[in-house]
Design an enzyme around this catalytic site. Structure first.
Site, PDB file in Angstrom:
ATOM      1  N   ASN A  10      44.832  34.077  27.114  1.00 51.06           N
ATOM      2  CA  ASN A  10      43.943  33.008  27.639  1.00 51.06           C
ATOM      3  C   ASN A  10      42.629  33.542  27.477  1.00 51.06           C
ATOM      4  O   ASN A  10      42.280  34.481  28.394  1.00 51.06           O
ATOM      5  CB  ASN A  10      44.197  32.531  29.155  1.00 51.06           C
ATOM      6  CG  ASN A  10      43.204  31.692  29.831  1.00 51.06           C
ATOM      7  OD1 ASN A  10      42.374  31.375  29.116  1.00 51.06           O
ATOM      8  ND2 ASN A  10      43.445  31.414  31.107  1.00 51.06           N
ATOM      9  N   LYS A  12      39.845  32.277  28.077  1.00 54.43           N
ATOM     10  CA  LYS A  12      38.781  31.769  28.961  1.00 54.43           C
ATOM     11  C   LYS A  12      37.238  31.691  28.240  1.00 54.43           C
ATOM     12  O   LYS A  12      37.357  31.264  27.069  1.00 54.43           O
ATOM     13  CB  LYS A  12      38.428  32.944  30.410  1.00 54.43           C
ATOM     14  CG  LYS A  12      39.961  33.190  30.850  1.00 54.43           C
ATOM     15  CD  LYS A  12      39.862  33.682  32.035  1.00 54.43           C
ATOM     16  CE  LYS A  12      41.264  34.234  32.713  1.00 54.43           C
ATOM     17  NZ  LYS A  12      41.253  34.557  34.194  1.00 54.43           N
ATOM     18  N   HIS A  96      45.086  25.852  35.739  1.00 60.47           N
ATOM     19  CA  HIS A  96      45.045  27.340  36.110  1.00 60.47           C
ATOM     20  C   HIS A  96      44.264  27.241  37.341  1.00 60.47           C
ATOM     21  O   HIS A  96      43.167  26.519  37.616  1.00 60.47           O
ATOM     22  CB  HIS A  96      43.986  27.747  34.942  1.00 60.47           C
ATOM     23  CG  HIS A  96      43.942  29.325  34.712  1.00 60.47           C
ATOM     24  ND1 HIS A  96      42.834  29.795  35.783  1.00 60.47           N
ATOM     25  CD2 HIS A  96      44.582  30.145  34.223  1.00 60.47           C
ATOM     26  CE1 HIS A  96      42.764  31.093  35.707  1.00 60.47           C
ATOM     27  NE2 HIS A  96      43.979  31.482  34.734  1.00 60.47           N
ATOM     28  N   GLU A  98      41.516  28.702  38.075  1.00 61.00           N
ATOM     29  CA  GLU A  98      40.078  28.658  37.981  1.00 61.00           C
ATOM     30  C   GLU A  98      39.831  27.266  37.941  1.00 61.00           C
ATOM     31  O   GLU A  98      38.769  26.895  38.392  1.00 61.00           O
ATOM     32  CB  GLU A  98      39.484  29.586  36.652  1.00 61.00           C
ATOM     33  CG  GLU A  98      39.638  30.941  37.170  1.00 61.00           C
ATOM     34  CD  GLU A  98      39.981  31.777  35.939  1.00 61.00           C
ATOM     35  OE1 GLU A  98      39.758  31.375  34.420  1.00 61.00           O
ATOM     36  OE2 GLU A  98      40.175  32.951  36.204  1.00 61.00           O
ATOM     37  N   GLU A 166      50.750  32.647  38.702  1.00 61.88           N
ATOM     38  CA  GLU A 166      49.670  33.410  38.694  1.00 61.88           C
ATOM     39  C   GLU A 166      49.137  33.772  39.905  1.00 61.88           C
ATOM     40  O   GLU A 166      48.271  32.996  40.362  1.00 61.88           O
ATOM     41  CB  GLU A 166      48.316  33.101  37.720  1.00 61.88           C
ATOM     42  CG  GLU A 166      48.773  32.785  36.447  1.00 61.88           C
ATOM     43  CD  GLU A 166      47.485  32.995  35.391  1.00 61.88           C
ATOM     44  OE1 GLU A 166      47.582  33.557  34.453  1.00 61.88           O
ATOM     45  OE2 GLU A 166      46.563  31.994  35.759  1.00 61.88           O
ATOM     46  N   GLY A 172      42.336  38.981  37.282  1.00 61.81           N
ATOM     47  CA  GLY A 172      40.872  39.612  36.817  1.00 61.81           C
ATOM     48  C   GLY A 172      40.611  40.714  37.707  1.00 61.81           C
ATOM     49  O   GLY A 172      39.353  41.074  37.676  1.00 61.81           O
ATOM     50  N   SER A 212      46.195  40.509  35.528  1.00 62.09           N
ATOM     51  CA  SER A 212      46.415  41.609  35.372  1.00 62.09           C
ATOM     52  C   SER A 212      47.159  42.330  34.603  1.00 62.09           C
ATOM     53  O   SER A 212      47.687  43.586  34.759  1.00 62.09           O
ATOM     54  CB  SER A 212      45.946  42.381  36.797  1.00 62.09           C
ATOM     55  OG  SER A 212      44.552  42.188  37.411  1.00 62.09           O
TER      56      SER A 212
END
Ligand code: 13P
Length: 249
Positions: A10, A12, A96, A98, A166, A172, A212
């Protein structure tokens, strides 16, 4: 049952055309007949067409990072499943964290997006995961299985869905979940799908871990019985790192 691992990158909101094509070429060059994992790349929308030209005929798949729930209409700024398929995408990331956190994607919306992806012939990579506060409050399984129910309950086409677990606190941050802790959640996800859809679908379901994942921790995660691949953010922007994860699978 042997499930083929899936490693998805991904990217992003990173990489313009030139960087996307360079990175895709490097990944394609590193994936060969001996690679067991299915590999999928998710560039920004504006680079999909260029990356499609690189991966076409190579066995490496292409994913959108999001999709609208309707196929067309007055939805300024959105991209639909038929348009993703048209540009050569095989997969799409849906829900996701985000998107959930910054763009208002709630469970109901994620469900509609999963249905849109399936209707458009795409494989949805549907994401679930708890925040740090939820984990510390002991609510991990409540949250994750609630999100999963919204995605999977009475879903026609569930056998084509990929789930990505996730944990939001691991995304991140460099703070990867312990392999055994991740495995506990993956097993709970599979058990819930078994209850919802039966043994054959649960046993075939691919459940990716994301948060991560790097070249040096991938093997421990992917060695768990119910971890069938990885959804990789930061490390997928570096071909050598990403290929190391692909090899670990
Ligand atoms: P990182 O691998 O950068 O933690 O991102 C994970 C992720 O969000 C993939 O979708």
């Amino acid at each position: 049952m042997a499930r083929r691992p899936l490693i998805a990158g991904n990217w992003k909101l990173h990489n313009g055309l030139e960087a996307s094509v360079t990175l895709a070429r490097a990944v394609v060059a590193g994936v060969d007949a001996g690679t067991r994992a299915e590999v999928v790349l998710a560039p920004v929308f504006t680079a999909l067409s260029s990356v499609a030209a690189v991966v076409r005929g190579t066995g490496v798949g292409l994913a959108g990072q999001d999709v609208h729930w309707d196929d067309k209409g007055a939805f300024t700024g959105e991209v639909s499943a038929p348009l993703l398929a048209d540009v050569g995408a095989s997969h799409v990331i849906v829900g996701h964290s985000e998107r959930r956190q910054f763009f208002g994607d709630d469970d109901a919306r994620v469900r509609r997006k999963v249905e849109a992806a399936l209707r458009g012939g795409l494989v949805p990579i549907a994401c679930v995961g708890e925040t740090l506060g939820e984990r510390e409050a002991g609510k991990t399984l409540d949250v994750v299985l609630g999100q999963l129910d919204a995605i999977a309950k009475d879903l026609v086409g569930i056998e084509r869905v990929v789930i990505a677990y996730e944990p939001v606190w691991a995304i991140g941050t460099g703070r990867v979940a312990k392999a055994e802790d991740a495995e506990d959640v993956h097993r709970a996800i599979r058990d819930r799908v078994r209850a919802l859809a039966g043994d054959a679908i649960a046993d075939g379901l691919r459940i990716l871990y994301g948060g991560s994942v790097k070249g040096d921790n991938a093997a421990a995660l992917l060695g768990q019985a119910d971890i069938d691949g990885a959804l990789v953010g930061g490390a997928s922007l570096d071909a050598a790192q990403f290929l190391a994860i692909i090899r670990a699978a």
